[in-house]
Design an enzyme around this catalytic site. Structure first.
Site, short mmCIF file in Angstrom:
data_model
loop_
_atom_site.label_atom_id
_atom_site.label_comp_id
_atom_site.label_asym_id
_atom_site.label_seq_id
_atom_site.Cartn_x
_atom_site.Cartn_y
_atom_site.Cartn_z
N GLY A 16 0.83 -1.20 0.00
CA GLY A 16 0.00 0.00 0.00
C GLY A 16 0.87 1.25 0.00
O GLY A 16 2.05 1.19 -0.32
N ASN A 17 0.28 2.37 0.36
CA ASN A 17 1.07 3.60 0.48
C ASN A 17 0.43 4.49 1.54
O ASN A 17 -0.62 4.16 2.08
CB ASN A 17 1.20 4.32 -0.88
CG ASN A 17 -0.16 4.70 -1.44
OD1 ASN A 17 -0.86 5.53 -0.88
ND2 ASN A 17 -0.55 4.06 -2.55
#
Ligand code: C5P
Length: 395
Positions: free
Chosen positions: A208-209
């Site tokens: 993810g981020n």
């Protein structure tokens, strides 16, 4: 633009309250209905009789009427209003608004208000630049309230500096542009994407981020406040929407985001792609949790579709606004990205700018179109969203 509008005017205990009857007069001349609410200390600076005379409505201050004990219904007052403007807004009232205190009629009405709220601080320069006041103002802006920036000049204390309430004439102009903008996207349907995407590795892990989704959510709200119907496609985030004209489609991965976007894209007038889409995803997702058996683990990644570029290829009548987060040679990359993805504009933020980008409540962006680049100062994301919507209207 103001004719027939219902304006709730909250007046606090600040010397600038002496300008309130003049402000009411200007609004009445424009054809507005004006209902005044005073805090208890506002009575020291302006009389209810003056305000009731110019507004042609009884001036309210207490939770109940002193003669018969009937209730001044703050919920009904808030529902009545097209806008609530608090001018002058004292340091004390700003602090209470920021923390949800509710010990007078003005504050109870503020807490009940679903309409746009404007506030015009007025105080001495040291009070204004005190970190608590500045933090409270930022908090209020993060709630979506609009700051009517005070001017600089002579103050009642005899000092000179920033803290003068915005002049009534200027506030009237501000309200006019507000009402103009509020109708500017009537009948338009916009698609907004927000947040990160999560690309599953196994049932408990993902790539993810750090995107919080705040920028995209603020844009969706600002578009809705300008009259648009909004479909918000959001990756995983705990943020909630407020405006009834926003429909939210929650997705997890880039592929799901693509599918959701493609389903609405043909019907919309434009799209703002604020989401931070993962560029790669694991080629396969393990069906069971991966055990830590070997010293090394290799995960094969494959490229995700570029949603913005796909929409850019498919566009017929839609306006497309993309985002670009760059770390070097920012403007050049943003210009190239706009052409490559067939976007009308790119909102560029640089990780080199303090207070900009992921996880923050503020952003410093540059608006890049075929006509060049316009740079905006560091602002709360809600304010950046309003500027983006103004640009969208002019597109
Ligand atoms: O190419 P880059 O990822 O820097 O471009 C960012 C812009 O492209 C953002 O508007 C983002 O939402 C969009 N994007 C996308 N699909 C991807 C990657 C980025 O729509 N797979």
């Amino acid at each position: 633009m103001i004719r027939g509008k219902r304006i709730l005017l909250g007046i606090c205990g600040s010397i600038a309250a002496y300008k309130a009857p003049h402000f009411v007069r200007l609004l009445k001349k424009e054809g507005a209905e004006v209902q005044c609410i005073l805090t208890p200390d506002a009575h020291l600076f302006v009389t209810p009789t003056s305000l009731a005379t110019v507004s042609q409505l009884p001036c309210l201050s207490e939770f109940t009427h002193s003669e018969d004990g009937t209730w001044n219904n703050h919920v009904a007052l808030a529902e009545w209003a097209d806008v609530f403007i608090i001018a002058p807004a004292s340091a004390n009232t700003l602090a209470k608004m920021a923390t949800g205190r509710c010990d007078n009629l003005l504050l109870a009405t503020y807490l009940s208000a679903k309409c746009p709220v404007f506030f015009a601080p007025a105080m001495d320069l040291d009070m204004y630049r005190h970190p608590t006041t500045l933090t409270n103002i930022q908090t209020l802006q993060s709630f979506g309230n609009t700051l009517l920036e005070p001017g600089t000049g002579f103050l009642a204390s005899g000092l000179e500096g920033k803290g003068r309430m915005m002049e009534p004439e200027e506030m009237v102009e501000g309200l006019k542009s507000h009402f103009e903008l509020a109708q500017s996207l009537n009948g338009k349907h916009w698609l907004v994407t927000a947040g990160p995407t999560y690309e599953n590795i196994d049932p408990v892990r993902f790539i993810g981020n750090y995107s919080s989704g705040k920028m995209g959510f603020a844009i969706a709200e600002a578009l809705a406040h300008s009259g648009a119907t909004v479909t918000l496609v959001s990756g995983p985030t705990s943020l909630q929407i407020h405006h009834p004209n926003i429909q939210i489609l929650r997705v997890t991965s880039a592929l799901q985001m693509l599918e959701a976007c493609l389903s609405v894209f043909p019907h919309v007038h434009g799209v703002v792609k604020a989401a931070a889409v993962a560029d790669y995803r694991p080629e396969t997702m393990a069906t069971e949790k991966i055990k830590k058996s070997s010293e090394e683990l290799t995960i094969q990644l494959v490229k995700n579709p570029d949603i913005l570029a796909i929409l850019g290829q498919q566009k017929t009548h839609q306006k497309i606004i993309g985002f670009a987060l760059e770390t070097n040679n920012e403007l050049e990359h943003a210009k190239q990205k706009r052409l490559k993805k067939n976007a009308d504009a790119i909102v560029l933020n640089s990780l080199n700018d303090e207070g900009a980008g992921f996880q923050t409540d503020t952003n410093r962006v540059h608006w890049v179109t075929e006509n060049g680049c316009e740079s905006w100062p560091l602002l709360p994301k809600e304010e950046v969203a309003k500027l983006i919507v103004q640009k969208i209207v002019s597109l």
